[in-house]
Design a protein around this motif. Sequence first.
Motif, PDB file in Angstrom:
ATOM      1  N   GLU A  50       0.835  -1.205   0.000  1.00 48.31           N
ATOM      2  CA  GLU A  50       0.000   0.000   0.000  1.00 48.31           C
ATOM      3  C   GLU A  50       0.874   1.262   0.000  1.00 48.31           C
ATOM      4  OE1 GLU A  50      -3.188   2.012   3.080  1.00 48.31           O
ATOM      5  OE2 GLU A  50      -2.938  -0.158   3.110  1.00 48.31           O
ATOM      6  N   ILE A  51       1.911   1.255   0.826  1.00 52.69           N
ATOM      7  CA  ILE A  51       2.833   2.391   0.911  1.00 52.69           C
ATOM      8  C   ILE A  51       3.528   2.606  -0.426  1.00 52.69           C
ATOM      9  CG2 ILE A  51       5.020   3.161   1.956  1.00 52.69           C
ATOM     10  CD1 ILE A  51       4.078   1.752   4.549  1.00 52.69           C
ATOM     11  N   ALA A  52       3.949   1.525  -1.057  1.00 54.71           N
ATOM     12  CA  ALA A  52       4.720   1.599  -2.302  1.00 54.71           C
ATOM     13  C   ALA A  52       3.981   2.357  -3.410  1.00 54.71           C
ATOM     14  CB  ALA A  52       5.081   0.190  -2.775  1.00 54.71           C
ATOM     15  N   LYS A  53       2.657   2.356  -3.364  1.00 54.27           N
ATOM     16  CA  LYS A  53       1.864   3.018  -4.404  1.00 54.27           C
ATOM     17  C   LYS A  53       2.039   4.539  -4.400  1.00 54.27           C
ATOM     18  CE  LYS A  53      -1.681  -0.561  -4.280  1.00 54.27           C
ATOM     19  NZ  LYS A  53      -3.055  -0.875  -3.848  1.00 54.27           N
TER      20      LYS A  53
ATOM     21  N   ILE B 154      -0.755   8.269   6.720  1.00 56.75           N
ATOM     22  CA  ILE B 154      -0.380   9.589   6.201  1.00 56.75           C
ATOM     23  C   ILE B 154      -0.533   9.603   4.686  1.00 56.75           C
ATOM     24  CG2 ILE B 154       1.559  11.179   5.856  1.00 56.75           C
ATOM     25  CD1 ILE B 154       2.585  10.237   8.666  1.00 56.75           C
ATOM     26  N   LEU B 155      -0.024   8.580   4.024  1.00 62.26           N
ATOM     27  CA  LEU B 155      -0.070   8.526   2.556  1.00 62.26           C
ATOM     28  C   LEU B 155      -1.491   8.406   2.040  1.00 62.26           C
ATOM     29  CD1 LEU B 155       3.009   6.217   1.921  1.00 62.26           C
ATOM     30  CD2 LEU B 155       2.879   8.696   1.603  1.00 62.26           C
ATOM     31  N   ASN B 156      -2.374   7.788   2.792  1.00 62.67           N
ATOM     32  CA  ASN B 156      -3.771   7.650   2.375  1.00 62.67           C
ATOM     33  C   ASN B 156      -4.498   8.991   2.337  1.00 62.67           C
ATOM     34  OD1 ASN B 156      -3.733   4.928   1.819  1.00 62.67           O
ATOM     35  ND2 ASN B 156      -4.291   4.349   3.904  1.00 62.67           N
TER      36      ASN B 156
ATOM     37  N   PRO C  45       5.509   5.181  16.879  1.00 63.86           N
ATOM     38  CA  PRO C  45       4.279   5.110  16.084  1.00 63.86           C
ATOM     39  C   PRO C  45       3.074   4.733  16.937  1.00 63.86           C
ATOM     40  CG  PRO C  45       5.673   3.193  15.682  1.00 63.86           C
ATOM     41  CD  PRO C  45       6.466   4.112  16.556  1.00 63.86           C
ATOM     42  N   ALA C  46       1.899   5.162  16.502  1.00 63.39           N
ATOM     43  CA  ALA C  46       0.656   4.811  17.201  1.00 63.39           C
ATOM     44  C   ALA C  46       0.350   3.328  17.014  1.00 63.39           C
ATOM     45  CB  ALA C  46      -0.502   5.662  16.685  1.00 63.39           C
ATOM     46  N   VAL C  47       0.525   2.813  15.803  1.00 63.36           N
ATOM     47  CA  VAL C  47       0.261   1.407  15.501  1.00 63.36           C
ATOM     48  C   VAL C  47       1.583   0.720  15.179  1.00 63.36           C
ATOM     49  CG1 VAL C  47      -0.987  -0.209  14.012  1.00 63.36           C
ATOM     50  CG2 VAL C  47      -2.068   1.948  14.692  1.00 63.36           C
ATOM     51  N   SER C  48       2.162   1.069  14.050  1.00 64.49           N
ATOM     52  CA  SER C  48       3.481   0.611  13.623  1.00 64.49           C
ATOM     53  C   SER C  48       3.990   1.668  12.660  1.00 64.49           C
ATOM     54  CB  SER C  48       3.416  -0.756  12.946  1.00 64.49           C
ATOM     55  OG  SER C  48       2.733  -0.665  11.716  1.00 64.49           O
ATOM     56  N   LEU C  49       5.274   1.668  12.396  1.00 60.16           N
ATOM     57  CA  LEU C  49       5.807   2.663  11.457  1.00 60.16           C
ATOM     58  C   LEU C  49       5.120   2.561  10.106  1.00 60.16           C
ATOM     59  CD1 LEU C  49       9.585   2.464  12.373  1.00 60.16           C
ATOM     60  CD2 LEU C  49       8.103   4.458  12.659  1.00 60.16           C
ATOM     61  N   GLU C  50       4.965   1.332   9.614  1.00 57.41           N
ATOM     62  CA  GLU C  50       4.374   1.174   8.289  1.00 57.41           C
ATOM     63  C   GLU C  50       2.886   1.525   8.282  1.00 57.41           C
ATOM     64  OE1 GLU C  50       4.841  -3.078   9.964  1.00 57.41           O
ATOM     65  OE2 GLU C  50       5.905  -1.173  10.055  1.00 57.41           O
ATOM     66  N   ALA C  51       2.149   1.175   9.330  1.00 58.27           N
ATOM     67  CA  ALA C  51       0.718   1.510   9.395  1.00 58.27           C
ATOM     68  C   ALA C  51       0.523   3.013   9.527  1.00 58.27           C
ATOM     69  CB  ALA C  51       0.052   0.778  10.557  1.00 58.27           C
ATOM     70  N   ASP C  52       1.339   3.647  10.360  1.00 59.20           N
ATOM     71  CA  ASP C  52       1.237   5.100  10.525  1.00 59.20           C
ATOM     72  C   ASP C  52       1.619   5.825   9.234  1.00 59.20           C
ATOM     73  OD1 ASP C  52       0.694   4.284  13.112  1.00 59.20           O
ATOM     74  OD2 ASP C  52       2.054   5.717  14.051  1.00 59.20           O
ATOM     75  N   LEU C  53       2.663   5.336   8.553  1.00 59.79           N
ATOM     76  CA  LEU C  53       3.064   5.930   7.278  1.00 59.79           C
ATOM     77  C   LEU C  53       1.970   5.744   6.232  1.00 59.79           C
ATOM     78  CD1 LEU C  53       5.169   7.368   5.559  1.00 59.79           C
ATOM     79  CD2 LEU C  53       6.290   5.155   5.206  1.00 59.79           C
ATOM     80  N   ALA C  54       1.378   4.571   6.182  1.00 61.38           N
ATOM     81  CA  ALA C  54       0.275   4.316   5.241  1.00 61.38           C
ATOM     82  C   ALA C  54      -0.888   5.271   5.507  1.00 61.38           C
ATOM     83  CB  ALA C  54      -0.176   2.864   5.326  1.00 61.38           C
TER      84      ALA C  54
END
Length: 172
Positions: A71-74, A167-169, A156-165
Amino acid sequence: MKKILIAGLLLVFVLQGVFAQKANKVVMDPVLHSDVLAGLCTRNGLEHGIFSRWFNEEYKNYHPGSTVIKEIAKKINKTTITIVFGSWCGDSKMQVGRFYKVLDKAGFDGSHLKIIAVLRSIKAGDMDISGLHIRRIPTFIVFYHGKEAGRIVESPAVSLEADLAAILNKIK
């Protein structure tokens, strides 16, 4: 004419050297009595030398969720990211290597990343970072078209990748 051109080029190179800030500057922290980073840093400065142990350990041992990474990669390469951290800070030691792992797994173009080390005073040596409004570290700031899209502060609130996702969303 040729002499003027050569003199002009020489002046440009000299001025670049004068105004270029040294990356991975190590200074002695007077309170901790240990070396810390201050100012602009590079990945190389974290992966090698005195700071490599904690960076490489966290990078190696972190396993971000593959679904979220896809999801982040998009959208990740539509952004620029600034990391502000302290090489003396426990949260920074834990999160910075992990964040790099997330970026790598998502295929982030590292040329769009700026990493800044701060002292315990939250100052980055000679570099003015007051416009970033840093209160706690590490702070991971995501920019989209030059404007802040969001940030992850400290942990992070959840995980780095979930929090980053998340933001990107918000990015269209």
